[in-house]
Design a protein around this motif. Structure first.
Motif, PDB file in Angstrom:
ATOM      1  N   LYS A  40      47.785  30.200   0.020  1.00  0.00           N
ATOM      2  CA  LYS A  40      48.759  31.254   0.339  1.00  0.00           C
ATOM      3  C   LYS A  40      49.863  30.750   1.276  1.00  0.00           C
ATOM      4  CE  LYS A  40      45.411  33.909   2.170  1.00  0.00           C
ATOM      5  NZ  LYS A  40      44.210  33.109   2.448  1.00  0.00           N
ATOM      6  N   THR A  84      38.451  33.453  -1.396  1.00  0.00           N
ATOM      7  CA  THR A  84      38.183  34.398  -0.307  1.00  0.00           C
ATOM      8  C   THR A  84      39.189  35.526  -0.449  1.00  0.00           C
ATOM      9  OG1 THR A  84      37.685  32.461   1.069  1.00  0.00           O
ATOM     10  CG2 THR A  84      37.780  34.600   2.189  1.00  0.00           C
ATOM     11  N   ARG A 111      31.958  37.140   4.132  1.00  0.00           N
ATOM     12  CA  ARG A 111      32.889  36.994   5.252  1.00  0.00           C
ATOM     13  C   ARG A 111      32.426  37.967   6.334  1.00  0.00           C
ATOM     14  NH1 ARG A 111      39.453  37.117   5.054  1.00  0.00           N
ATOM     15  NH2 ARG A 111      39.837  37.175   7.288  1.00  0.00           N
ATOM     16  N   ILE A 131      48.612  39.093  12.417  1.00  0.00           N
ATOM     17  CA  ILE A 131      47.865  37.947  11.872  1.00  0.00           C
ATOM     18  C   ILE A 131      46.565  37.709  12.642  1.00  0.00           C
ATOM     19  CG2 ILE A 131      49.894  36.903  10.799  1.00  0.00           C
ATOM     20  CD1 ILE A 131      50.070  34.898  13.038  1.00  0.00           C
ATOM     21  N   HIS A 147      30.841  32.984   6.258  1.00  0.00           N
ATOM     22  CA  HIS A 147      32.277  32.741   6.435  1.00  0.00           C
ATOM     23  C   HIS A 147      32.876  33.652   7.494  1.00  0.00           C
ATOM     24  CE1 HIS A 147      36.529  33.611   5.453  1.00  0.00           C
ATOM     25  NE2 HIS A 147      36.597  32.398   4.953  1.00  0.00           N
ATOM     26  N   ASN A 197      47.428  31.037  13.559  1.00  0.00           N
ATOM     27  CA  ASN A 197      48.318  30.417  14.555  1.00  0.00           C
ATOM     28  C   ASN A 197      47.751  30.433  15.977  1.00  0.00           C
ATOM     29  OD1 ASN A 197      50.569  28.843  14.999  1.00  0.00           O
ATOM     30  ND2 ASN A 197      51.811  30.560  15.677  1.00  0.00           N
ATOM     31  N   GLY A 209      40.527  29.273   8.813  1.00  0.00           N
ATOM     32  CA  GLY A 209      41.687  28.458   9.214  1.00  0.00           C
ATOM     33  C   GLY A 209      42.143  28.911  10.590  1.00  0.00           C
ATOM     34  N   GLY A 210      43.461  29.014  10.759  1.00  0.00           N
ATOM     35  CA  GLY A 210      43.981  29.529  12.028  1.00  0.00           C
ATOM     36  C   GLY A 210      44.544  28.466  12.949  1.00  0.00           C
ATOM     37  N   PHE A 211      44.465  27.191  12.532  1.00  0.00           N
ATOM     38  CA  PHE A 211      44.953  26.090  13.374  1.00  0.00           C
ATOM     39  C   PHE A 211      46.482  26.174  13.478  1.00  0.00           C
ATOM     40  CE2 PHE A 211      41.152  24.974  10.985  1.00  0.00           C
ATOM     41  CZ  PHE A 211      40.261  24.743  12.026  1.00  0.00           C
ATOM     42  N   PRO A 225      42.446  25.406   6.569  1.00  0.00           N
ATOM     43  CA  PRO A 225      43.769  25.410   7.197  1.00  0.00           C
ATOM     44  C   PRO A 225      44.886  25.658   6.184  1.00  0.00           C
ATOM     45  CG  PRO A 225      43.051  23.179   6.804  1.00  0.00           C
ATOM     46  CD  PRO A 225      41.907  24.061   6.385  1.00  0.00           C
ATOM     47  N   ARG A 250      48.638  26.786   7.580  1.00  0.00           N
ATOM     48  CA  ARG A 250      49.824  26.472   8.380  1.00  0.00           C
ATOM     49  C   ARG A 250      49.814  25.038   8.915  1.00  0.00           C
ATOM     50  NH1 ARG A 250      52.257  30.654  11.080  1.00  0.00           N
ATOM     51  NH2 ARG A 250      50.276  31.757  10.993  1.00  0.00           N
ATOM     52  N   ARG A 293      59.172  36.114   8.123  1.00  0.00           N
ATOM     53  CA  ARG A 293      58.404  36.071   9.380  1.00  0.00           C
ATOM     54  C   ARG A 293      59.144  36.684  10.574  1.00  0.00           C
ATOM     55  NH1 ARG A 293      56.649  32.043  11.686  1.00  0.00           N
ATOM     56  NH2 ARG A 293      54.510  32.745  11.975  1.00  0.00           N
ATOM     57  N   TYR A 311      57.128  39.858  11.952  1.00  0.00           N
ATOM     58  CA  TYR A 311      56.318  39.656  13.170  1.00  0.00           C
ATOM     59  C   TYR A 311      57.162  39.430  14.412  1.00  0.00           C
ATOM     60  CZ  TYR A 311      53.284  37.876   9.372  1.00  0.00           C
ATOM     61  OH  TYR A 311      52.591  37.687   8.200  1.00  0.00           O
ATOM     62  N   TYR A 338      54.058  29.965   4.799  1.00  0.00           N
ATOM     63  CA  TYR A 338      54.382  31.396   4.765  1.00  0.00           C
ATOM     64  C   TYR A 338      55.900  31.631   4.728  1.00  0.00           C
ATOM     65  CZ  TYR A 338      49.496  31.314   6.087  1.00  0.00           C
ATOM     66  OH  TYR A 338      48.146  31.041   6.111  1.00  0.00           O
TER      67      TYR A 338
HETATM   68  N1  LLP Z   1      41.578  31.512   5.100  1.00  0.00           N
HETATM   69  C1  LLP Z   1      41.783  32.827   4.903  1.00  0.00           C
HETATM   70  C2  LLP Z   1      40.732  33.634   4.314  1.00  0.00           C
HETATM   71  C3  LLP Z   1      43.013  33.398   5.280  1.00  0.00           C
HETATM   72  O1  LLP Z   1      43.222  34.700   5.083  1.00  0.00           O
HETATM   73  C4  LLP Z   1      44.025  32.569   5.851  1.00  0.00           C
HETATM   74  C5  LLP Z   1      45.307  33.146   6.274  1.00  0.00           C
HETATM   75  C6  LLP Z   1      43.760  31.199   5.994  1.00  0.00           C
HETATM   76  C7  LLP Z   1      42.514  30.712   5.619  1.00  0.00           C
HETATM   77  C8  LLP Z   1      44.770  30.227   6.531  1.00  0.00           C
HETATM   78  O2  LLP Z   1      45.161  30.525   7.816  1.00  0.00           O
HETATM   79  P1  LLP Z   1      46.098  29.496   8.638  1.00  0.00           P
HETATM   80  O3  LLP Z   1      45.330  28.218   8.804  1.00  0.00           O
HETATM   81  O4  LLP Z   1      47.329  29.287   7.860  1.00  0.00           O
HETATM   82  O5  LLP Z   1      46.327  30.190   9.917  1.00  0.00           O
HETATM   83  N2  LLP Z   1      51.814  35.267   7.107  1.00  0.00           N
HETATM   84  C9  LLP Z   1      51.343  34.897   8.432  1.00  0.00           C
HETATM   85  C10 LLP Z   1      49.993  34.219   8.411  1.00  0.00           C
HETATM   86  C11 LLP Z   1      48.920  35.060   7.738  1.00  0.00           C
HETATM   87  C12 LLP Z   1      47.607  34.344   7.601  1.00  0.00           C
HETATM   88  C13 LLP Z   1      46.711  35.072   6.671  1.00  0.00           C
HETATM   89  N3  LLP Z   1      45.510  34.390   6.319  1.00  0.00           N
HETATM   90  C14 LLP Z   1      52.451  34.090   9.127  1.00  0.00           C
HETATM   91  O6  LLP Z   1      53.520  33.908   8.546  1.00  0.00           O
HETATM   92  O7  LLP Z   1      52.280  33.663  10.263  1.00  0.00           O
END
Ligand code: LLP
Length: 412
Positions: free
Chosen positions: A51, A93, A135, A148, A182, A188, A224-226, A268, A270, A305, A309, A364
């Protein structure tokens, strides 16, 4: 910052606005994560969250770096399969998954994380997945913005941890014998300790579930979330320290709960593509109103974004020096007053046709773009060591119009 020569070449070839991704940076980000986690726990598997950026070339680079994927829709499953990811490397997921979503997931994904016990009932009617994973909402969550933050009492995702045992017991009674678990609590995040603490919490939840069932989990997925810095003041996430702290807690809990060596999964998005991309835009109009405005040909339809946000993306003007500057609001052409990239930012004096580049737009950005106000979606380009290796032009108006009226021919 994007190389000026490449940018000049691109501006001759492609119409703005467009995103440009740097293959080398994506590969480096993959290696940083892989090396950090495999150093402390070799059985770590990384699933890139599609995504964040689903450009075909970006997916190919990530596949060649040896990562798997995490998908959230049938479309993401289909493009992952088309890219060549093996079924075993594809995870799904979703949330509030429809029977159609689950059917696709069973067909294309080797691993499925279910959002709720009701999802289990729906999938069971189709077929029992090889591994049942839920989850969990561990009751805590944190993200760069409220929108987020995906864990905690206000999050729509996952099963509240107090109800998790019941869900696993139901799956067990239905014949499931292989399990995973999970969580994904927020996006972020820049503090290593956050990842360690949430991992610890999930491991304790897992400990009580699986010891009461008398089984061991095959994988534990911490999501994720890093995060990445979007301003000069933010300190980048220390990924090495994050991996060290997470794996320390992970291993300690594995021995405490006699889990053996389950796979540690991370998802991950982002971190892999965020700083590898920029959005290139052109100034379309300047106005002196009650405030100064600089309008560009990208807007909330291209990079949502800031409007969604209140996120900030640093701007650069590669062909204009910072001599003599103006404080201006930078906006798009969409008919909404939230279509503002930034208020009151000092920029060099710009003319119509000048270029503004938005940094850190590789995650994103394009995937959240839309056709609002009937604007074409932006182009996407991938460069590698100074060469253009992938080029998708901005959507063409004629195609958009043709697609819009396609349905007319099928009218009953
Ligand atoms: N896994 C799942 C199930 C998720 O829903 C997400 C993100 C990730 C992994 C990846 O997360 P990341 O590593 O990228 O933080 N549109 C927002 C971010 C939304 C994240 C949603 N889920 C933005 O532009 O900051």
């Amino acid at each position: 910052m994007i190389d000026k020569k490449i940018l000049q070449a691109l501006l001759k070839k492609v119409e703005t606005p467009f995103y440009v991704y740097d293959a080398q940076i994506i590969r480096e980000n993959c290696s940083k994560l892989k090396n950090a986690f495999s150093k402390y726990y070799p059985d770590t598997e990384i699933h890139y969250a599609v995504k964040a950026n689903n450009c075909p070339e970006v997916l190919r680079i990530i596949k060649n770096a040896g990562l798997g994927v995490d998908c959230s829709s049938p479309f993401e499953l289909l493009i992952s399969q088309k890219t060549g990811f093996k079924r075993s490397a594809i995870m799904y997921t979703g949330n509030y998954e429809s029977p159609e979503d689950l059917d696709f997931a069973l067909k294309y994904a080797g691993l499925i994380n279910l959002d709720d016990i009701s999802s289990f009932y729906r999938i069971k009617d189709l077929s029992l997945p090889e591994i049942v994973s839920f989850r969990i909402n561990p009751g805590i969550g944190k993200g760069g913005f409220e929108g987020i933050t995906t864990g905690g009492v206000d999050a729509k995702f996952g099963i509240p941890y107090e109800k998790a045992l019941e869900a696993y017991k139901t799956a067990f009674r239905s014949g499931a014998r292989r399990f995973g678990i999970h969580m994904m609590t927020g996006s972020n995040n820049l503090e290593p300790l956050y990842f360690a603490e949430t991992t610890d919490k999930l491991m304790h939840i897992a400990g009580s579930i699986f010891s009461s069932l008398g089984v061991t989990p095959e994988y534990i997925d911490i999501g994720g979330g890093f995060g990445i810095p979007y301003t000069d003041d933010e300190v980048p996430l220390d990924i090495e320290r994050t991996a060290e702290l997470v794996c320390e807690r992970f291993k300690a809990n594995c021995s405490k709960f006699k889990f053996g060596n389950p796979v540690l999964r991370i998802e991950p998005g982002r971190y892999i593509t965020g700083n590898a991309g920029v959005l290139v835009t052109k100034v379309t109009g300047k106005k002196e109103s009650y405030r100064n405005y600089t309008g560009v040909d990208a807007g909330m339809n291209t990079l949502i974004r800031p409007a969604l946000y209140n996120a900030f993306h640093r701007m650069e003007t590669p062909f204009k020096k910072r001599t003599g500057h103006l404080k201006t609001d930078v906006c798009g052409r969409i008919c909404e007053n939230s279509d503002i990239f930034c208020r009151n930012i000092p920029l060099p004096l710009l003319d119509e046709g000048d270029i503004i580049v938005f940094r850190d737009s590789g995650a994103y950005g394009s995937t959240m773009s839309s056709n609002y106000n009937g604007r074409p979606r932006p182009g996407e380009i991938v460069t590698d060591s100074g060469k253009i290796i992938y080029l998708k032009e901005r959507e063409r108006l004629e195609k958009m119009v043709a697609l819009h009226y396609e349905q007319d021919e099928q009218k009953p």
